[in-house]
Scaffold this motif. Structure first.
Motif, short mmCIF file in Angstrom:
data_model
loop_
_atom_site.label_atom_id
_atom_site.label_comp_id
_atom_site.label_asym_id
_atom_site.label_seq_id
_atom_site.Cartn_x
_atom_site.Cartn_y
_atom_site.Cartn_z
N ARG A 95 0.84 -1.21 0.00
CA ARG A 95 0.00 0.00 0.00
C ARG A 95 0.88 1.26 0.00
O ARG A 95 0.58 2.22 -0.71
N GLU A 96 1.91 1.24 0.82
CA GLU A 96 2.74 2.44 0.97
C GLU A 96 3.64 2.69 -0.24
O GLU A 96 3.72 3.80 -0.74
N PHE A 99 1.26 1.81 -3.88
CA PHE A 99 -0.09 2.39 -3.91
C PHE A 99 -1.13 1.33 -4.30
O PHE A 99 -2.08 1.61 -5.02
N VAL A 101 -4.33 -1.05 -3.64
CA VAL A 101 -5.55 -0.93 -2.84
C VAL A 101 -6.33 -2.23 -2.93
O VAL A 101 -6.16 -3.02 -3.85
N GLU A 105 -11.96 -0.17 -2.58
CA GLU A 105 -11.44 1.02 -1.90
C GLU A 105 -11.22 2.13 -2.91
O GLU A 105 -10.93 1.88 -4.08
N VAL A 107 -8.96 5.50 -3.63
CA VAL A 107 -7.71 6.14 -3.22
C VAL A 107 -7.73 7.58 -3.70
O VAL A 107 -8.06 7.88 -4.85
N TYR A 108 -7.38 8.48 -2.81
CA TYR A 108 -7.26 9.89 -3.15
C TYR A 108 -5.78 10.26 -3.09
O TYR A 108 -5.16 10.18 -2.04
N LEU A 109 -5.23 10.66 -4.21
CA LEU A 109 -3.85 11.13 -4.26
C LEU A 109 -3.89 12.65 -4.39
O LEU A 109 -4.46 13.19 -5.33
#
Length: 159
Positions: A95-96, A99, A101, A105, A107-109
């Protein structure tokens, strides 16, 4: 006229020591000469051996320290391997770093998270055509380096 010499007093006798009499009193026998030569020979043989012993002792100490450092590295690598065997750690790293998911889910970048006041000032647009300028390259290089060093950098606001 004859001068008469008086016998020296006790304090004068202790102040004057007759070295010739003392050295003359030493008698060297054949046995003492042999023993003295054996002591000198023993010192001549043992001094290099002692130097070698101390050098080897120092090398052993350095190698023991090296073994301790290597053992610490091995322990660190074993701990890291144990972490990578944990599925939760692998998920967190994916995840880190990548990125990743889970399905479903969102994801907001945040692309531009720097405040407008902290952003560098806009420069003039860059032209597509090369331009020739007659200037001293050394002075231009100095201006470029100092300008880069004194430029305001964009930093995020501390929260």
């Amino acid at each position: 006229m004859t001068t008469r010499r008086t016998p020296p007093s006790a304090s004068e006798r202790t102040a004057q020591v007759d070295v010739r009499g003392w050295v003359g009193g030493i008698r060297l026998s054949g046995f003492m000469v042999i023993m003295l030569s054996l002591v000198v020979l023993g010192a001549w043989v043992l001094v290099p051996t002692l130097g070698t012993y101390l050098d080897q002792k120092q090398k052993i100490s350095a190698l023991e320290h090296s073994v301790q450092v290597t053992q610490q590295k091995i322990d660190d690598l074993k701990a890291e391997r144990a972490r990578w065997n944990d599925p939760a750690y692998i998920t967190a790293q994916a995840r880190e770093r990548l990125f990743y998911v889970k399905p479903g889910e969102v994801v907001y970048l945040i692309d531009n998270d720097i405040a407008a006041a902290a952003q560098p000032k806009d420069q003039a647009p860059v032209s597509d055509k090369p331009q020739e300028r007659s200037s001293d390259w050394a002075a231009q290089l100095l201006r470029s380096v100092t300008g880069a060093g004194l430029a305001q950098t964009a930093t995020g606001a501390a929260h």
